[in-house]
Design a protein around this motif. Structure first.
Motif, PDB file in Angstrom:
ATOM      1  N   ASN A  92       0.825  -1.212   0.000  1.00  0.00           N
ATOM      2  CA  ASN A  92       0.000   0.000   0.000  1.00  0.00           C
ATOM      3  C   ASN A  92       0.859   1.263   0.000  1.00  0.00           C
ATOM      4  OD1 ASN A  92      -2.498  -1.025  -0.292  1.00  0.00           O
ATOM      5  ND2 ASN A  92      -3.143  -0.748   1.846  1.00  0.00           N
ATOM      6  N   TYR A  93       2.001   1.191   0.628  1.00  0.00           N
ATOM      7  CA  TYR A  93       2.921   2.332   0.634  1.00  0.00           C
ATOM      8  C   TYR A  93       3.306   2.703  -0.800  1.00  0.00           C
ATOM      9  CZ  TYR A  93       7.235   4.968   1.408  1.00  0.00           C
ATOM     10  OH  TYR A  93       8.219   5.919   1.378  1.00  0.00           O
ATOM     11  N   GLY A 113       0.476   7.427  -6.381  1.00  0.00           N
ATOM     12  CA  GLY A 113      -0.734   8.226  -6.522  1.00  0.00           C
ATOM     13  C   GLY A 113      -2.042   7.490  -6.337  1.00  0.00           C
ATOM     14  N   GLY A 114      -1.978   6.152  -6.052  1.00  0.00           N
ATOM     15  CA  GLY A 114      -3.221   5.420  -5.824  1.00  0.00           C
ATOM     16  C   GLY A 114      -3.688   5.594  -4.381  1.00  0.00           C
TER      17      GLY A 114
END
Lengths: 306, 300
Positions: free
Chosen positions: A150-151, A157-158
Protein backbone atom coordinates in the motif's frame (compact mmCIF):
# COMPACT_ATOMS: atom_id res chain seq x y z
CA UNK A 1 29.85 -63.72 -17.51
CA UNK A 2 29.44 -67.33 -18.58
CA UNK A 3 29.20 -68.39 -14.98
CA UNK A 4 26.49 -65.89 -14.18
CA UNK A 5 24.20 -66.70 -17.12
CA UNK A 6 22.67 -69.96 -15.78
CA UNK A 7 22.30 -68.28 -12.40
CA UNK A 8 20.18 -65.50 -13.83
CA UNK A 9 17.94 -67.82 -15.83
CA UNK A 10 17.48 -69.91 -12.73
CA UNK A 11 16.09 -66.91 -10.90
CA UNK A 12 13.69 -66.06 -13.67
CA UNK A 13 12.40 -69.60 -13.98
CA UNK A 14 11.54 -70.20 -10.34
CA UNK A 15 10.91 -66.95 -8.56
CA UNK A 16 7.89 -68.04 -6.50
CA UNK A 17 9.63 -70.98 -4.92
CA UNK A 18 12.81 -69.10 -4.09
CA UNK A 19 11.17 -65.98 -2.75
CA UNK A 20 8.44 -67.58 -0.71
CA UNK A 21 11.22 -68.83 1.57
CA UNK A 22 11.40 -65.34 2.98
CA UNK A 23 8.30 -64.37 4.91
CA UNK A 24 9.69 -63.72 8.36
CA UNK A 25 12.28 -61.13 7.37
CA UNK A 26 9.95 -58.87 5.36
CA UNK A 27 7.32 -59.24 8.07
CA UNK A 28 9.76 -58.04 10.71
CA UNK A 29 10.79 -55.16 8.46
CA UNK A 30 7.29 -53.86 7.87
CA UNK A 31 6.03 -54.41 11.43
CA UNK A 32 6.64 -50.82 12.47
CA UNK A 33 4.72 -49.41 9.56
CA UNK A 34 1.91 -51.94 9.89
CA UNK A 35 1.38 -50.93 13.52
CA UNK A 36 1.42 -47.24 12.59
CA UNK A 37 -0.96 -47.90 9.72
CA UNK A 38 -3.41 -49.75 11.96
CA UNK A 39 -3.25 -47.20 14.77
CA UNK A 40 -3.20 -43.95 12.89
CA UNK A 41 -5.01 -44.78 9.67
CA UNK A 42 -7.37 -47.74 9.94
CA UNK A 43 -8.59 -47.03 13.45
CA UNK A 44 -9.36 -43.31 12.96
CA UNK A 45 -10.85 -43.93 9.51
CA UNK A 46 -13.23 -46.55 10.92
CA UNK A 47 -14.29 -44.64 14.03
CA UNK A 48 -14.54 -41.45 11.96
CA UNK A 49 -17.02 -43.14 9.69
CA UNK A 50 -18.94 -44.55 12.67
CA UNK A 51 -18.99 -41.25 14.55
CA UNK A 52 -20.25 -39.41 11.50
CA UNK A 53 -23.55 -41.24 12.09
CA UNK A 54 -23.69 -40.34 15.78
CA UNK A 55 -24.08 -37.28 17.96
CA UNK A 56 -20.80 -37.96 19.76
CA UNK A 57 -19.27 -34.93 21.51
CA UNK A 58 -15.91 -36.43 22.35
CA UNK A 59 -16.86 -37.53 25.87
CA UNK A 60 -19.58 -39.67 27.41
CA UNK A 61 -22.08 -41.77 25.56
CA UNK A 62 -23.56 -41.17 22.15
CA UNK A 63 -26.50 -42.21 20.02
CA UNK A 64 -26.74 -43.23 16.43
CA UNK A 65 -28.60 -40.56 14.54
CA UNK A 66 -28.47 -42.06 11.05
CA UNK A 67 -27.91 -39.55 8.30
CA UNK A 68 -28.89 -36.56 10.47
CA UNK A 69 -25.41 -35.04 10.45
CA UNK A 70 -25.21 -35.19 6.68
CA UNK A 71 -28.68 -33.72 6.34
CA UNK A 72 -27.78 -30.93 8.71
CA UNK A 73 -24.64 -30.23 6.68
CA UNK A 74 -26.71 -29.79 3.54
CA UNK A 75 -28.71 -27.08 5.25
CA UNK A 76 -25.75 -25.40 6.97
CA UNK A 77 -24.94 -22.12 5.25
CA UNK A 78 -21.59 -21.84 7.08
CA UNK A 79 -20.59 -25.20 5.68
CA UNK A 80 -21.66 -24.10 2.20
CA UNK A 81 -19.68 -20.92 2.32
CA UNK A 82 -16.63 -22.79 3.67
CA UNK A 83 -16.92 -25.30 0.81
CA UNK A 84 -17.39 -22.72 -1.94
CA UNK A 85 -14.56 -20.61 -0.51
CA UNK A 86 -12.30 -23.68 -0.48
CA UNK A 87 -13.20 -24.51 -4.08
CA UNK A 88 -12.69 -20.91 -5.17
CA UNK A 89 -9.34 -20.82 -3.44
CA UNK A 90 -8.32 -24.06 -5.17
CA UNK A 91 -9.48 -22.87 -8.58
CA UNK A 92 -7.40 -19.70 -8.21
CA UNK A 93 -4.35 -21.21 -6.54
CA UNK A 94 -3.73 -24.24 -8.75
CA UNK A 95 -3.50 -22.47 -12.15
CA UNK A 96 -1.47 -19.59 -10.73
CA UNK A 97 0.98 -21.97 -9.11
CA UNK A 98 1.11 -24.10 -12.26
CA UNK A 99 1.89 -21.18 -14.58
CA UNK A 100 4.45 -19.61 -12.26
CA UNK A 101 6.35 -22.80 -11.53
CA UNK A 102 6.34 -23.93 -15.16
CA UNK A 103 7.57 -20.52 -16.31
CA UNK A 104 10.32 -20.48 -13.70
CA UNK A 105 11.35 -24.07 -14.38
CA UNK A 106 11.68 -23.24 -18.08
CA UNK A 107 13.75 -20.14 -17.46
CA UNK A 108 15.95 -22.03 -15.01
CA UNK A 109 16.80 -24.83 -17.45
CA UNK A 110 17.33 -22.42 -20.35
CA UNK A 111 20.99 -22.48 -21.26
CA UNK A 112 20.92 -18.79 -22.08
CA UNK A 113 19.86 -17.59 -18.63
CA UNK A 114 22.84 -16.60 -16.53
CA UNK A 115 23.07 -17.26 -12.81
CA UNK A 116 20.39 -19.95 -12.74
CA UNK A 117 21.98 -21.90 -9.92
CA UNK A 118 21.95 -18.85 -7.64
CA UNK A 119 18.48 -17.71 -8.70
CA UNK A 120 17.10 -21.17 -7.95
CA UNK A 121 17.73 -20.57 -4.25
CA UNK A 122 15.50 -17.50 -4.34
CA UNK A 123 12.60 -19.57 -5.65
CA UNK A 124 13.30 -22.31 -3.21
CA UNK A 125 13.49 -20.44 0.07
CA UNK A 126 9.76 -19.59 0.18
CA UNK A 127 8.99 -23.31 0.00
CA UNK A 128 11.10 -23.91 3.10
CA UNK A 129 9.19 -21.37 5.16
CA UNK A 130 6.36 -22.69 7.26
CA UNK A 131 2.81 -21.73 6.21
CA UNK A 132 2.57 -19.75 9.44
CA UNK A 133 5.63 -17.67 8.56
CA UNK A 134 4.36 -17.23 5.00
CA UNK A 135 1.16 -15.84 6.48
CA UNK A 136 2.99 -13.47 8.82
CA UNK A 137 5.26 -12.30 6.03
CA UNK A 138 2.42 -11.46 3.65
CA UNK A 139 0.39 -9.90 6.40
CA UNK A 140 3.37 -7.63 6.94
CA UNK A 141 3.58 -6.83 3.20
CA UNK A 142 -0.14 -6.26 2.73
CA UNK A 143 -1.01 -4.40 5.90
CA UNK A 144 -3.64 -1.81 5.09
CA UNK A 145 -2.11 1.06 7.01
CA UNK A 146 1.52 0.07 7.23
CA UNK A 147 2.24 -2.48 4.48
CA UNK A 148 4.90 -2.07 1.85
CA UNK A 149 2.45 -2.70 -0.99
CA UNK A 150 0.00 0.00 0.00
CA UNK A 151 2.92 2.33 0.63
CA UNK A 152 4.01 1.96 -2.98
CA UNK A 153 0.45 2.25 -4.25
CA UNK A 154 0.10 5.54 -2.43
CA UNK A 155 3.54 6.61 -3.59
CA UNK A 156 2.48 6.33 -7.23
CA UNK A 157 -0.73 8.23 -6.52
CA UNK A 158 -3.22 5.42 -5.82
CA UNK A 159 -5.29 5.08 -2.69
CA UNK A 160 -4.73 2.41 -0.08
CA UNK A 161 -6.28 -0.92 -1.05
CA UNK A 162 -8.31 -2.70 1.66
CA UNK A 163 -6.32 -5.96 1.48
CA UNK A 164 -7.62 -7.16 4.83
CA UNK A 165 -11.12 -5.79 5.09
CA UNK A 166 -12.39 -6.82 1.66
CA UNK A 167 -13.16 -10.54 1.68
CA UNK A 168 -12.29 -11.14 -1.99
CA UNK A 169 -9.08 -9.18 -1.84
CA UNK A 170 -7.98 -10.92 1.31
CA UNK A 171 -8.61 -14.28 -0.34
CA UNK A 172 -6.56 -13.10 -3.30
CA UNK A 173 -3.65 -12.17 -1.06
CA UNK A 174 -3.67 -15.70 0.38
CA UNK A 175 -3.77 -17.17 -3.13
CA UNK A 176 -0.73 -15.15 -4.19
CA UNK A 177 1.09 -15.89 -0.94
CA UNK A 178 0.44 -19.62 -1.22
CA UNK A 179 1.44 -19.72 -4.90
CA UNK A 180 4.62 -17.85 -4.01
CA UNK A 181 5.37 -20.31 -1.24
CA UNK A 182 4.64 -23.45 -3.23
CA UNK A 183 6.46 -22.57 -6.44
CA UNK A 184 9.68 -24.18 -5.24
CA UNK A 185 8.10 -27.61 -4.93
CA UNK A 186 6.26 -27.68 -8.26
CA UNK A 187 9.25 -26.09 -9.96
CA UNK A 188 11.47 -28.93 -8.76
CA UNK A 189 9.16 -31.50 -10.35
CA UNK A 190 9.00 -29.53 -13.60
CA UNK A 191 12.78 -29.08 -13.80
CA UNK A 192 13.30 -32.83 -13.50
CA UNK A 193 10.67 -33.47 -16.19
CA UNK A 194 11.99 -30.85 -18.63
CA UNK A 195 15.53 -32.16 -18.27
CA UNK A 196 14.26 -35.60 -19.25
CA UNK A 197 12.95 -34.41 -22.63
CA UNK A 198 15.45 -35.64 -25.24
CA UNK A 199 17.40 -32.68 -26.60
CA UNK A 200 17.29 -34.22 -30.07
CA UNK A 201 13.61 -33.24 -30.25
CA UNK A 202 14.53 -29.61 -29.84
CA UNK A 203 17.39 -29.86 -32.30
CA UNK A 204 15.10 -31.37 -34.90
CA UNK A 205 12.46 -28.70 -34.27
CA UNK A 206 15.06 -25.94 -34.49
CA UNK A 207 16.21 -27.31 -37.84
CA UNK A 208 12.60 -27.16 -39.01
CA UNK A 209 12.58 -23.52 -38.02
CA UNK A 210 10.47 -23.71 -34.85
CA UNK A 211 10.98 -20.79 -32.47
CA UNK A 212 11.21 -21.09 -28.70
CA UNK A 213 7.45 -20.63 -28.16
CA UNK A 214 6.59 -23.19 -30.82
CA UNK A 215 9.08 -25.63 -29.28
CA UNK A 216 7.55 -25.09 -25.86
CA UNK A 217 4.00 -25.73 -27.11
CA UNK A 218 4.76 -28.67 -29.38
CA UNK A 219 7.55 -30.43 -27.51
CA UNK A 220 7.91 -29.41 -23.89
CA UNK A 221 4.25 -29.32 -22.91
CA UNK A 222 3.27 -32.72 -24.34
CA UNK A 223 6.47 -34.33 -23.05
CA UNK A 224 5.91 -33.21 -19.48
CA UNK A 225 2.18 -34.02 -19.44
CA UNK A 226 2.53 -36.74 -16.76
CA UNK A 227 4.39 -34.35 -14.48
CA UNK A 228 1.84 -31.62 -15.11
CA UNK A 229 -0.79 -34.08 -14.02
CA UNK A 230 1.03 -34.84 -10.78
CA UNK A 231 1.65 -31.16 -10.09
CA UNK A 232 -2.02 -30.31 -10.59
CA UNK A 233 -3.15 -33.24 -8.45
CA UNK A 234 -0.75 -32.48 -5.59
CA UNK A 235 -1.54 -28.78 -5.68
CA UNK A 236 -5.27 -29.43 -5.68
CA UNK A 237 -5.08 -31.75 -2.69
CA UNK A 238 -2.78 -29.30 -0.95
CA UNK A 239 -5.14 -26.39 -1.60
CA UNK A 240 -8.22 -28.28 -0.47
CA UNK A 241 -6.72 -28.79 2.98
CA UNK A 242 -5.06 -25.41 3.37
CA UNK A 243 -5.44 -23.89 6.77
CA UNK A 244 -2.25 -22.52 8.31
CA UNK A 245 -1.64 -19.73 5.78
CA UNK A 246 -5.17 -18.45 6.34
CA UNK A 247 -4.80 -18.77 10.09
CA UNK A 248 -1.79 -16.50 10.22
CA UNK A 249 -2.49 -14.19 7.26
CA UNK A 250 -6.02 -13.06 7.97
CA UNK A 251 -7.46 -15.71 10.30
CA UNK A 252 -10.19 -16.48 7.78
CA UNK A 253 -11.19 -12.85 7.82
CA UNK A 254 -12.55 -10.36 7.49
CA UNK A 255 -14.95 -11.89 9.99
CA UNK A 256 -15.57 -15.49 9.01
CA UNK A 257 -15.91 -14.92 5.27
CA UNK A 258 -12.73 -16.83 4.39
CA UNK A 259 -13.14 -19.80 6.68
CA UNK A 260 -12.19 -22.89 4.71
CA UNK A 261 -13.22 -26.51 5.14
CA UNK A 262 -10.41 -27.58 7.44
CA UNK A 263 -11.09 -24.58 9.65
CA UNK A 264 -14.76 -25.46 9.67
CA UNK A 265 -13.95 -29.01 10.73
CA UNK A 266 -11.59 -27.73 13.38
CA UNK A 267 -14.15 -25.31 14.76
CA UNK A 268 -17.16 -27.59 14.84
CA UNK A 269 -15.14 -30.54 16.12
CA UNK A 270 -12.89 -28.93 18.67
CA UNK A 271 -14.33 -25.54 19.56
CA UNK A 272 -17.94 -26.63 19.86
CA UNK A 273 -17.28 -30.29 20.61
CA UNK A 274 -19.48 -31.73 17.86
CA UNK A 275 -17.22 -34.62 16.94
CA UNK A 276 -19.94 -36.51 15.11
CA UNK A 277 -20.87 -33.50 13.03
CA UNK A 278 -17.22 -32.65 12.29
CA UNK A 279 -16.61 -36.25 11.20
CA UNK A 280 -19.45 -35.95 8.72
CA UNK A 281 -17.87 -32.76 7.35
CA UNK A 282 -14.54 -34.60 7.12
CA UNK A 283 -16.10 -37.28 5.00
CA UNK A 284 -17.53 -34.68 2.66
CA UNK A 285 -14.02 -33.22 2.29
CA UNK A 286 -12.67 -36.69 1.64
CA UNK A 287 -15.35 -37.30 -0.98
CA UNK A 288 -14.40 -34.07 -2.76
CA UNK A 289 -10.74 -35.11 -2.71
CA UNK A 290 -11.60 -38.51 -4.15
CA UNK A 291 -13.75 -36.99 -6.88
CA UNK A 292 -10.87 -34.66 -7.76
CA UNK A 293 -8.46 -37.59 -7.91
CA UNK A 294 -10.79 -39.71 -10.05
CA UNK A 295 -11.54 -36.87 -12.50
CA UNK A 296 -7.88 -36.12 -12.88
CA UNK A 297 -7.04 -39.78 -13.39
CA UNK A 298 -9.66 -39.99 -16.14
CA UNK A 299 -8.41 -36.84 -17.82
CA UNK A 300 -4.87 -38.12 -17.58
CA UNK A 301 -5.78 -41.42 -19.17
CA UNK A 302 -7.52 -39.66 -22.03
CA UNK A 303 -4.51 -37.40 -22.59
CA UNK A 304 -2.15 -40.36 -22.61
CA UNK A 305 -4.28 -42.39 -24.98
CA UNK A 306 -4.39 -39.64 -27.54
CA UNK B 1 19.19 -38.77 -11.04
CA UNK B 2 22.60 -39.30 -12.61
CA UNK B 3 21.00 -40.75 -15.70
CA UNK B 4 19.01 -37.60 -16.30
CA UNK B 5 21.99 -35.37 -15.60
CA UNK B 6 24.38 -36.95 -18.03
CA UNK B 7 22.67 -36.09 -21.33
CA UNK B 8 22.33 -32.55 -20.10
CA UNK B 9 26.04 -32.24 -19.51
CA UNK B 10 26.85 -33.64 -22.92
CA UNK B 11 24.42 -31.19 -24.41
CA UNK B 12 25.90 -28.09 -22.78
CA UNK B 13 29.37 -29.20 -23.74
CA UNK B 14 28.42 -29.55 -27.35
CA UNK B 15 26.94 -26.08 -27.56
CA UNK B 16 30.15 -24.05 -27.41
CA UNK B 17 31.74 -26.54 -29.79
CA UNK B 18 29.09 -25.74 -32.37
CA UNK B 19 29.22 -21.99 -31.86
CA UNK B 20 32.98 -21.99 -32.18
CA UNK B 21 32.65 -23.13 -35.75
CA UNK B 22 30.29 -20.28 -36.55
CA UNK B 23 31.46 -16.93 -37.90
CA UNK B 24 32.42 -14.27 -35.37
CA UNK B 25 29.10 -12.45 -35.41
CA UNK B 26 27.37 -15.39 -33.80
CA UNK B 27 29.28 -14.98 -30.55
CA UNK B 28 27.74 -11.59 -29.84
CA UNK B 29 24.44 -13.09 -30.95
CA UNK B 30 24.79 -15.60 -28.13
CA UNK B 31 25.26 -12.78 -25.69
CA UNK B 32 22.27 -10.95 -27.07
CA UNK B 33 20.22 -14.13 -26.84
CA UNK B 34 21.16 -14.41 -23.16
CA UNK B 35 19.81 -10.98 -22.27
CA UNK B 36 16.08 -11.67 -22.40
CA UNK B 37 16.03 -14.99 -20.47
CA UNK B 38 18.53 -13.70 -17.93
CA UNK B 39 16.52 -10.54 -17.35
CA UNK B 40 13.31 -12.54 -16.99
CA UNK B 41 15.01 -14.95 -14.61
CA UNK B 42 16.26 -12.20 -12.35
CA UNK B 43 13.04 -10.21 -12.38
CA UNK B 44 11.27 -13.36 -11.20
CA UNK B 45 13.98 -14.08 -8.67
CA UNK B 46 13.56 -10.56 -7.30
CA UNK B 47 9.81 -11.07 -6.99
CA UNK B 48 10.46 -14.17 -4.92
CA UNK B 49 13.36 -12.76 -2.96
CA UNK B 50 12.13 -9.27 -2.07
CA UNK B 51 9.33 -10.29 0.31
CA UNK B 52 11.77 -12.32 2.39
CA UNK B 53 14.43 -9.63 2.20
CA UNK B 54 11.97 -6.93 3.26
CA UNK B 55 10.77 -9.10 6.10
CA UNK B 56 14.24 -9.89 7.40
CA UNK B 57 15.47 -6.31 7.08
CA UNK B 58 12.35 -5.04 8.86
CA UNK B 59 13.05 -7.38 11.74
CA UNK B 60 16.34 -5.56 12.27
CA UNK B 61 14.65 -2.21 12.74
CA UNK B 62 14.03 -0.87 16.21
CA UNK B 63 10.36 -1.13 17.21
CA UNK B 64 9.86 2.64 16.87
CA UNK B 65 11.10 2.70 13.26
CA UNK B 66 8.90 -0.11 11.96
CA UNK B 67 6.10 2.13 10.78
CA UNK B 68 7.92 5.44 10.36
CA UNK B 69 7.44 7.01 6.95
CA UNK B 70 8.94 7.10 4.44
CA UNK B 71 9.59 3.37 4.57
CA UNK B 72 13.23 2.52 4.08
CA UNK B 73 14.57 -0.78 2.91
CA UNK B 74 17.62 -0.83 5.12
CA UNK B 75 17.37 -0.15 8.84
CA UNK B 76 19.21 3.06 9.74
CA UNK B 77 20.19 1.66 13.05
CA UNK B 78 20.14 -2.14 12.90
CA UNK B 79 19.29 -3.79 16.18
CA UNK B 80 18.48 -7.27 17.34
CA UNK B 81 16.25 -6.08 20.17
CA UNK B 82 13.18 -7.67 18.52
CA UNK B 83 14.98 -11.00 18.53
CA UNK B 84 16.05 -10.63 22.13
CA UNK B 85 12.56 -9.66 23.21
CA UNK B 86 10.98 -12.57 21.34
CA UNK B 87 13.49 -15.05 22.69
CA UNK B 88 12.94 -13.94 26.26
CA UNK B 89 9.35 -12.76 26.56
CA UNK B 90 7.34 -15.22 24.55
CA UNK B 91 9.12 -18.26 25.98
CA UNK B 92 10.56 -18.74 22.57
CA UNK B 93 13.56 -20.68 23.80
CA UNK B 94 11.19 -23.26 25.28
CA UNK B 95 9.21 -23.54 22.03
CA UNK B 96 12.45 -23.92 20.16
CA UNK B 97 13.68 -26.77 22.33
CA UNK B 98 10.31 -28.57 22.04
CA UNK B 99 10.34 -28.22 18.28
CA UNK B 100 13.89 -29.49 18.00
CA UNK B 101 13.03 -32.52 20.17
CA UNK B 102 10.02 -33.29 17.95
CA UNK B 103 11.95 -32.79 14.72
CA UNK B 104 14.98 -34.86 15.68
CA UNK B 105 13.11 -37.82 17.17
CA UNK B 106 10.44 -37.86 14.47
CA UNK B 107 13.06 -37.62 11.73
CA UNK B 108 15.20 -40.47 13.05
CA UNK B 109 12.17 -42.73 13.50
CA UNK B 110 10.63 -41.76 10.15
CA UNK B 111 13.84 -42.61 8.32
CA UNK B 112 14.18 -45.91 10.18
CA UNK B 113 10.61 -47.08 9.65
CA UNK B 114 10.51 -45.96 6.02
CA UNK B 115 13.83 -47.60 5.22
CA UNK B 116 12.68 -50.98 6.58
CA UNK B 117 9.35 -50.81 4.79
CA UNK B 118 10.79 -49.55 1.51
CA UNK B 119 13.35 -52.33 1.47
CA UNK B 120 10.76 -55.04 2.18
CA UNK B 121 8.48 -53.68 -0.55
CA UNK B 122 11.29 -53.55 -3.09
CA UNK B 123 13.16 -56.78 -2.45
CA UNK B 124 10.64 -59.33 -1.26
CA UNK B 125 7.74 -60.69 -3.13
CA UNK B 126 4.68 -62.14 -1.52
CA UNK B 127 1.02 -61.32 -1.59
CA UNK B 128 0.90 -59.78 1.90
CA UNK B 129 3.52 -57.27 0.93
CA UNK B 130 1.60 -56.40 -2.21
CA UNK B 131 -1.52 -55.85 -0.15
CA UNK B 132 0.36 -53.65 2.28
CA UNK B 133 1.76 -51.64 -0.60
CA UNK B 134 -1.82 -50.85 -1.63
CA UNK B 135 -2.55 -49.86 1.97
CA UNK B 136 0.38 -47.43 1.96
CA UNK B 137 -0.93 -45.98 -1.28
CA UNK B 138 -4.30 -45.49 0.39
CA UNK B 139 -2.82 -43.28 3.10
CA UNK B 140 -2.04 -40.67 0.47
CA UNK B 141 -5.76 -40.38 -0.18
CA UNK B 142 -6.68 -39.49 3.39
CA UNK B 143 -4.44 -36.74 4.69
CA UNK B 144 -4.37 -36.09 8.42
CA UNK B 145 -6.40 -32.91 7.94
CA UNK B 146 -9.35 -34.97 6.75
CA UNK B 147 -9.26 -37.20 9.82
CA UNK B 148 -8.59 -34.51 12.40
CA UNK B 149 -11.40 -35.41 14.78
CA UNK B 150 -11.13 -39.23 14.78
CA UNK B 151 -7.34 -39.15 14.77
CA UNK B 152 -7.48 -36.84 17.74
CA UNK B 153 -9.72 -39.28 19.61
CA UNK B 154 -7.43 -42.20 18.85
CA UNK B 155 -4.34 -40.39 20.05
CA UNK B 156 -6.19 -39.19 23.13
CA UNK B 157 -7.37 -42.72 23.92
CA UNK B 158 -3.80 -43.94 23.59
CA UNK B 159 -2.97 -41.51 26.39
CA UNK B 160 -0.79 -39.29 24.24
CA UNK B 161 -2.79 -36.07 24.51
CA UNK B 162 -0.73 -33.03 25.48
CA UNK B 163 2.56 -34.83 24.97
CA UNK B 164 5.24 -34.45 22.34
CA UNK B 165 4.95 -38.15 21.47
CA UNK B 166 1.37 -37.46 20.42
CA UNK B 167 2.80 -35.21 17.72
CA UNK B 168 5.62 -37.53 16.76
CA UNK B 169 3.97 -40.95 16.48
CA UNK B 170 1.16 -40.28 13.97
CA UNK B 171 3.64 -38.40 11.79
CA UNK B 172 5.84 -41.46 11.29
CA UNK B 173 3.42 -43.03 8.84
CA UNK B 174 4.53 -41.45 5.59
CA UNK B 175 3.99 -42.84 2.13
CA UNK B 176 6.60 -40.48 0.72
CA UNK B 177 9.34 -42.03 2.81
CA UNK B 178 8.40 -45.61 1.91
CA UNK B 179 8.22 -44.72 -1.78
CA UNK B 180 11.57 -43.01 -1.78
CA UNK B 181 13.28 -46.02 -0.24
CA UNK B 182 11.36 -48.48 -2.40
CA UNK B 183 12.41 -46.66 -5.56
CA UNK B 184 16.00 -46.63 -4.40
CA UNK B 185 16.16 -50.30 -3.40
CA UNK B 186 14.63 -51.33 -6.72
CA UNK B 187 17.74 -49.95 -8.39
CA UNK B 188 20.07 -52.03 -6.18
CA UNK B 189 20.88 -55.26 -8.07
CA UNK B 190 19.40 -58.45 -6.61
CA UNK B 191 22.74 -60.20 -7.23
CA UNK B 192 24.14 -58.35 -4.26
CA UNK B 193 21.61 -59.98 -1.98
CA UNK B 194 22.02 -63.38 -3.65
CA UNK B 195 25.77 -63.23 -3.16
CA UNK B 196 25.38 -62.37 0.51
CA UNK B 197 22.90 -65.22 0.95
CA UNK B 198 25.30 -67.66 -0.64
CA UNK B 199 27.90 -66.47 1.83
CA UNK B 200 25.46 -67.47 4.55
CA UNK B 201 24.33 -64.06 5.72
CA UNK B 202 21.00 -63.81 7.50
CA UNK B 203 18.24 -61.74 5.90
CA UNK B 204 18.17 -59.01 8.51
CA UNK B 205 21.91 -58.71 8.67
CA UNK B 206 22.00 -58.32 4.86
CA UNK B 207 19.62 -55.44 5.34
CA UNK B 208 21.49 -53.85 8.23
CA UNK B 209 25.05 -54.41 7.05
CA UNK B 210 24.73 -53.95 3.28
CA UNK B 211 21.51 -52.19 2.38
CA UNK B 212 21.28 -49.58 5.12
CA UNK B 213 24.76 -48.18 4.43
CA UNK B 214 24.01 -48.16 0.69
CA UNK B 215 20.91 -46.05 1.17
CA UNK B 216 22.67 -43.21 2.95
CA UNK B 217 21.84 -40.54 0.33
CA UNK B 218 18.13 -41.38 0.48
CA UNK B 219 18.27 -41.33 4.25
CA UNK B 220 19.70 -37.85 4.18
CA UNK B 221 17.14 -36.62 1.66
CA UNK B 222 14.22 -38.00 3.62
CA UNK B 223 15.73 -36.69 6.85
CA UNK B 224 15.82 -33.16 5.47
CA UNK B 225 12.26 -33.41 4.17
CA UNK B 226 11.01 -34.91 7.43
CA UNK B 227 12.77 -32.23 9.45
CA UNK B 228 11.07 -29.59 7.34
CA UNK B 229 7.61 -31.18 7.66
CA UNK B 230 7.84 -31.44 11.42
CA UNK B 231 9.38 -28.02 11.84
CA UNK B 232 6.57 -26.43 9.84
CA UNK B 233 3.72 -28.49 11.30
CA UNK B 234 0.92 -26.39 12.64
CA UNK B 235 -2.55 -27.82 12.92
CA UNK B 236 -1.71 -31.16 14.50
CA UNK B 237 0.48 -29.74 17.30
CA UNK B 238 -2.19 -27.09 17.83
CA UNK B 239 -4.76 -29.81 18.51
CA UNK B 240 -2.45 -32.02 20.54
CA UNK B 241 -0.90 -29.48 22.87
CA UNK B 242 -2.77 -27.74 25.59
CA UNK B 243 0.03 -26.78 27.91
CA UNK B 244 1.95 -23.64 26.76
CA UNK B 245 5.10 -25.22 28.17
CA UNK B 246 4.92 -27.81 25.41
CA UNK B 247 4.11 -25.50 22.49
CA UNK B 248 6.15 -25.70 19.33
CA UNK B 249 7.57 -22.68 17.51
CA UNK B 250 4.78 -22.44 14.93
CA UNK B 251 2.08 -22.38 17.59
CA UNK B 252 4.05 -19.82 19.52
CA UNK B 253 4.23 -17.53 16.50
CA UNK B 254 0.59 -18.01 15.65
CA UNK B 255 -0.34 -17.09 19.22
CA UNK B 256 1.55 -13.82 18.72
CA UNK B 257 -0.43 -13.16 15.51
CA UNK B 258 -3.68 -13.94 17.26
CA UNK B 259 -2.99 -11.42 20.00
CA UNK B 260 -5.29 -8.41 20.30
CA UNK B 261 -2.57 -5.95 19.38
CA UNK B 262 0.18 -7.47 17.34
CA UNK B 263 3.61 -6.60 18.66
CA UNK B 264 5.26 -6.57 15.26
CA UNK B 265 8.74 -6.16 16.61
CA UNK B 266 8.51 -9.38 18.62
CA UNK B 267 6.60 -11.17 15.87
CA UNK B 268 9.15 -10.30 13.19
CA UNK B 269 12.04 -11.26 15.43
CA UNK B 270 10.48 -14.55 16.45
CA UNK B 271 9.56 -15.37 12.86
CA UNK B 272 13.06 -14.78 11.58
CA UNK B 273 14.53 -16.90 14.38
CA UNK B 274 12.16 -19.71 13.41
CA UNK B 275 13.31 -19.54 9.78
CA UNK B 276 16.99 -19.94 10.57
CA UNK B 277 17.31 -23.69 11.27
CA UNK B 278 15.57 -24.75 8.06
CA UNK B 279 17.51 -22.33 5.90
CA UNK B 280 20.78 -23.49 7.41
CA UNK B 281 19.85 -27.15 6.88
CA UNK B 282 18.81 -26.39 3.33
CA UNK B 283 21.94 -24.45 2.41
CA UNK B 284 24.18 -27.18 3.83
CA UNK B 285 22.35 -30.08 2.20
CA UNK B 286 21.12 -28.28 -0.90
CA UNK B 287 22.11 -30.93 -3.41
CA UNK B 288 20.14 -33.65 -1.64
CA UNK B 289 16.94 -31.61 -1.67
CA UNK B 290 17.42 -30.48 -5.24
CA UNK B 291 17.97 -34.04 -6.45
CA UNK B 292 15.17 -35.56 -4.41
CA UNK B 293 12.73 -37.45 -6.55
CA UNK B 294 9.69 -36.11 -4.73
CA UNK B 295 7.55 -37.35 -7.60
CA UNK B 296 6.90 -40.57 -5.81
CA UNK B 297 5.73 -38.98 -2.62
CA UNK B 298 2.29 -37.58 -2.26
CA UNK B 299 1.85 -36.85 1.39
CA UNK B 300 3.69 -34.82 3.99
Amino acid sequence: MTKRAPDASDVSVSPPRRRSKYTLAPLVLITGNVVLFALFFVWPAVIGLVYSFTNYTGVGSFQFVGLDNYQKLLGDSTFYSATTRTLLYTVLFVPLNFVLSLLIANVLVSKHAKGASVARIFFFIPWLLSPIIVGVLWRWLFGENFGLVNYFIEKVGGSAVPWQSNADLSLLVVVVAAAWAWTGFSMLLFIAAIKNVPTSYYEAAALDGAGPWRQFISITLPSIAPTSFIVILLNTIHAMKEYAVFASLNNGGPGTSNNLLVQYIYQTGFKSGQIGYASAASFVLMLILMVVAVIQMMVNRRVENR
Amino acid sequence: MTTTDTPRKVDTDSVPAVSRKRPRGAASGGLRRAIAPTALLWVLAALYGIPVLWFVLSSLKPAGDLFSLPLTLFPDDPTVSGYKEAWASANFSGYFINTIIVCVIATILTVGVSCCTGYALAKYDNKWLKAFFVCILATTMLPAEVMLAPLFLVVRDLGLYNSLSGIILPALLTATGCFMFRQFFLTVPDELIEAARIDGAKELSIFLRIMVPLSRPIMLTLAILSFQWRWNDYIWPLLMLNDPEKFTVQIGIQSLVGAQNINWSVLLGGSVISMVPLIVVFLVFQKYVMNADINAGLKD
